[in-house]
Design a protein around this motif. Structure first.
Motif, short mmCIF file in Angstrom:
data_model
loop_
_atom_site.label_atom_id
_atom_site.label_comp_id
_atom_site.label_asym_id
_atom_site.label_seq_id
_atom_site.Cartn_x
_atom_site.Cartn_y
_atom_site.Cartn_z
N LEU A 103 0.81 -1.22 0.00
CA LEU A 103 0.00 0.00 0.00
C LEU A 103 0.84 1.27 0.00
O LEU A 103 0.30 2.37 0.11
N ASP A 104 2.16 1.12 -0.13
CA ASP A 104 3.03 2.31 -0.07
C ASP A 104 2.73 3.30 -1.19
O ASP A 104 2.87 4.51 -1.02
N ARG A 105 2.29 2.78 -2.34
CA ARG A 105 2.02 3.67 -3.47
C ARG A 105 0.86 4.60 -3.20
O ARG A 105 0.67 5.60 -3.90
N PHE A 106 0.08 4.28 -2.17
CA PHE A 106 -1.03 5.15 -1.79
C PHE A 106 -0.65 6.06 -0.62
O PHE A 106 -1.52 6.67 0.02
N GLY A 107 0.65 6.14 -0.32
CA GLY A 107 1.09 7.00 0.76
C GLY A 107 0.85 6.42 2.14
O GLY A 107 0.66 7.16 3.10
N LEU A 108 0.85 5.09 2.24
CA LEU A 108 0.55 4.44 3.52
C LEU A 108 1.77 3.84 4.20
O LEU A 108 1.64 3.02 5.10
N ALA A 109 2.97 4.24 3.77
CA ALA A 109 4.18 3.88 4.51
C ALA A 109 4.17 4.65 5.82
O ALA A 109 3.65 5.77 5.89
N PRO A 110 4.74 4.11 6.90
CA PRO A 110 4.66 4.75 8.22
C PRO A 110 5.13 6.20 8.25
O PRO A 110 4.43 7.07 8.80
N ASP A 111 6.30 6.49 7.68
CA ASP A 111 6.80 7.86 7.72
C ASP A 111 5.86 8.83 6.99
O ASP A 111 5.62 9.94 7.47
N THR A 112 5.33 8.38 5.86
CA THR A 112 4.41 9.23 5.10
C THR A 112 3.11 9.45 5.86
O THR A 112 2.58 10.57 5.90
N LEU A 113 2.60 8.40 6.48
CA LEU A 113 1.38 8.53 7.28
C LEU A 113 1.59 9.52 8.43
O LEU A 113 0.74 10.36 8.71
N ALA A 114 2.73 9.39 9.11
CA ALA A 114 3.00 10.25 10.25
C ALA A 114 3.15 11.71 9.82
O ALA A 114 2.79 12.63 10.57
N GLU A 115 3.68 11.94 8.62
CA GLU A 115 3.80 13.31 8.12
C GLU A 115 2.43 13.91 7.84
O GLU A 115 2.19 15.10 8.10
N ARG A 116 1.53 13.09 7.30
CA ARG A 116 0.19 13.59 6.95
C ARG A 116 -0.73 13.67 8.16
O ARG A 116 -1.66 14.47 8.19
N ARG A 117 -0.49 12.82 9.15
CA ARG A 117 -1.34 12.81 10.36
C ARG A 117 -0.42 12.67 11.57
O ARG A 117 -0.24 11.58 12.12
N PRO A 118 0.25 13.75 11.98
CA PRO A 118 1.17 13.69 13.13
C PRO A 118 0.46 13.17 14.38
O PRO A 118 -0.71 13.47 14.62
N GLY A 119 1.17 12.38 15.14
CA GLY A 119 0.61 11.83 16.37
C GLY A 119 -0.16 10.54 16.17
O GLY A 119 -0.80 10.04 17.10
N LEU A 120 -0.06 9.97 15.00
CA LEU A 120 -0.79 8.73 14.68
C LEU A 120 -0.10 7.53 15.34
O LEU A 120 1.12 7.50 15.50
N VAL A 121 -0.90 6.53 15.70
CA VAL A 121 -0.37 5.21 16.05
C VAL A 121 -0.56 4.31 14.84
O VAL A 121 -1.69 4.16 14.35
N ILE A 122 0.53 3.74 14.35
CA ILE A 122 0.50 2.91 13.13
C ILE A 122 0.88 1.49 13.52
O ILE A 122 1.93 1.26 14.14
N ALA A 123 0.05 0.53 13.17
CA ALA A 123 0.31 -0.88 13.45
C ALA A 123 0.39 -1.63 12.14
O ALA A 123 -0.50 -1.50 11.30
N GLN A 124 1.47 -2.37 11.96
CA GLN A 124 1.67 -3.15 10.73
C GLN A 124 1.81 -4.63 11.06
O GLN A 124 2.53 -5.01 11.99
N LEU A 125 1.13 -5.43 10.27
CA LEU A 125 1.13 -6.88 10.43
C LEU A 125 1.53 -7.53 9.12
O LEU A 125 1.11 -7.09 8.04
N SER A 126 2.36 -8.58 9.17
CA SER A 126 2.70 -9.33 7.97
C SER A 126 2.77 -10.81 8.31
O SER A 126 2.79 -11.19 9.49
N ALA A 127 2.80 -11.63 7.29
CA ALA A 127 2.91 -13.07 7.51
C ALA A 127 4.35 -13.49 7.78
O ALA A 127 4.66 -14.15 8.77
N TRP A 128 5.27 -13.06 6.89
CA TRP A 128 6.64 -13.58 6.91
C TRP A 128 7.65 -12.61 7.50
O TRP A 128 8.81 -12.97 7.65
N GLY A 129 7.24 -11.38 7.83
CA GLY A 129 8.16 -10.37 8.31
C GLY A 129 8.50 -9.38 7.21
O GLY A 129 8.37 -9.68 6.02
N ARG A 130 8.98 -8.23 7.61
CA ARG A 130 9.28 -7.15 6.66
C ARG A 130 10.76 -7.18 6.26
O ARG A 130 11.39 -6.14 6.10
#
Length: 462
Positions: free
Chosen positions: A295-322
């Protein structure tokens, strides 16, 4: 009642970076026996629910200014909740959690497990194996024949290259010696980090720890929805967003949609994207369960999200790890069990086995919810946008290598004692009650699930 200590709970609470002195607030009890396995599945289940309950109690204390409520973990409630996807009923009807082509198959040199619950995954599996899928054919027979002619690794690579899901069964030693396995072993159970100095939202006094919080739920079956279902229980306004071209199973949503609302938005469409941005501006938490980077192409990488919405809590889940060669692969609980050697450990000389529940999914879901709750607590103390990450493989490594078996409770296990019913837009719904519990906490969700994707893309009260 058993001893108020648990090695698994202590390990998970430490991984969350929390105050060890709070562990004496937790006690355990209740009849057990609902998750029989060779591996310590019950200890994983009770530990993940325990830390989630304690994190909820801790945040409640922060918001009310009162002492941290006591937590009691009931084994019967925990086991029933870990089986919730299998126990849910609509007007008395059960549903199959696995499609006919989601199963073990014998390859020329071993075993393969496939996952084809979604139509697009089924189509990709058949295309990779050269099977037409014609309704007039015995598709399962054709798939079995195609796999039998190949090695397990060949099937895995061929199907993944086509965008499908198939994993060759490995033993625990083989997995531990692989590049991905080595990297997983070097990771903590989960990670938490403060990623900037933005002021966090100041939470006022409230009876429920997540009251007034808005959660964007960008997850699919099963771990992510379990996490967000838990946040909804604790008072959050949770809005699940799916792409309209990736329909979800209503049956799955009947289980994991408790307390939440659900809508669809196409982030590639300008109008839908504007709606999403408006939702994001008012969000407090974003939970993402898609493949790393998807989803990074939609600006949903953590740093980008935090820039657009400062103070956000971001939780990421994956199957195999990042990280590692498998980080972009799709994955599900059943496939992680096969890759990491769990299927071999739970199987026999004749065939691989499986855990008694989708325990990696459920356990990771409660861990992720606990991490979000702890991030909110830390945010009240230090501010900053917060990032938490978890992976099914890291939970699997903990199950195989980090946990020791613990004694069960007294008496026989009866899931029926932890089931209840309610009316829903789909019909009469039977479901498992939540296992997350603390003194003064909620005992059930405030609303049943609705029809998947039918809610308006707005926050409640807006």
């Amino acid at each position: 009642m058993r001893s108020p200590t648990s090695t698994g709970t202590s390990q998970a609470w430490a991984a969350l970076g929390a105050d060890a002195s709070l562990l004496d607030r937790v006690s355990y009890g209740g009849p057990s026996g609902g998750l029989p396995a060779r591996l310590p599945v019950m200890e994983l289940a009770r530990s993940t629910v325990a830390v989630c309950s304690l994190a909820a109690a801790e945040l409640t204390s922060v918001r009310t200014g009162r002492p941290v409520p006591r937590v009691r973990v009931d084994d019967e409630a925990v086991a029933t909740a870990f089986l919730s996807d299998r126990l849910v009923r609509l007007d008395g009807r059960a549903w199959s959690t696995f499609a006919p082509l989601s199963r073990f198959w014998r390859a020329s040199d071993g075993w393969v497990r496939t996952h084809a619950n979604y139509p697009h995954h089924r189509a990709r599996l058949l295309a990779a194996l050269g099977v037409s899928g014609d309704a007039r054919e015995d598709v399962a027979h054709s798939v079995a024949g195609a796999i039998a002619e190949r090695t397990a690794r060949e099937v895995e690579e061929t199907v993944y290259a086509a965008g499908g899901l198939a994993v060759a069964a490995r033993g625990p030693e083989e997995w531990a010696g692989s590049e991905q396995g080595v990297l997983v072993a070097g990771q903590p159970l989960l990670t938490t980090a403060r990623i900037d100095d933005a002021p966090g939202r100041v939470l006022g006094d409230a009876a429920l720890p997540c009251a007034g919080l808005r959660v964007l739920d960008l997850t699919r079956v099963l771990a992510g929805p379990v996490a967000t279902r838990t946040l909804a229980l604790l008072g959050a306004d949770v809005l699940r967003i799916d792409a309209p071209q990736l329909p979800e199973s209503q049956e799955a949503h009947n289980d994991t949609g408790m307390g939440k609302r659900s809508t669809t938005l196409d982030l590639g469409d300008a109008t839908d994207r504007r709606i999403f941005e408006e939702l994001l501006r008012e969000a407090d938490v974003v939970v993402i369960g898609y493949r790393p980077g998807a989803l990074d192409r939609f600006g949903l990488a953590p740093d980008t999200l935090a820039e657009r919405r400062p103070g956000l809590v971001i939780a990421q889940l994956s199957a195999w790890g990042r990280y590692g060669p498998w980080h972009e692969r799709r994955g599900f609980d059943s496939l992680v069990q096969v890759a990491t050697g769990i299927a071999e450990l739970e199987g026999s000389a004749d065939a691989p086995g499986a855990l008694p529940a989708q325990a990696l999914d459920h356990g990771t879901g409660y861990l992720l919810a606990a991490a979000v709750l702890r991030a909110l607590t830390e945010q009240q103390r230090t501010g900053g946008s917060q990032l938490v990450r978890s992976a099914l493989t890291q939970t699997a490594h903990w199950l195989v290598h980090g946990l020791a078996s613990a004694p069960g409770g007294e008496g026989g296990f009866d899931a029926g004692r932890r089931l209840t019913e309610t009316d829903s837009p789909m019909g009469r719904l039977r479901y498992a009650l939540p296992p997350v519990s603390y003194e003064g906490g909620p005992v059930d969700w405030g609303r049943p699930p609705g029809v998947w994707g039918r809610d308006a893309p707005v926050w409640i009260g807006v």
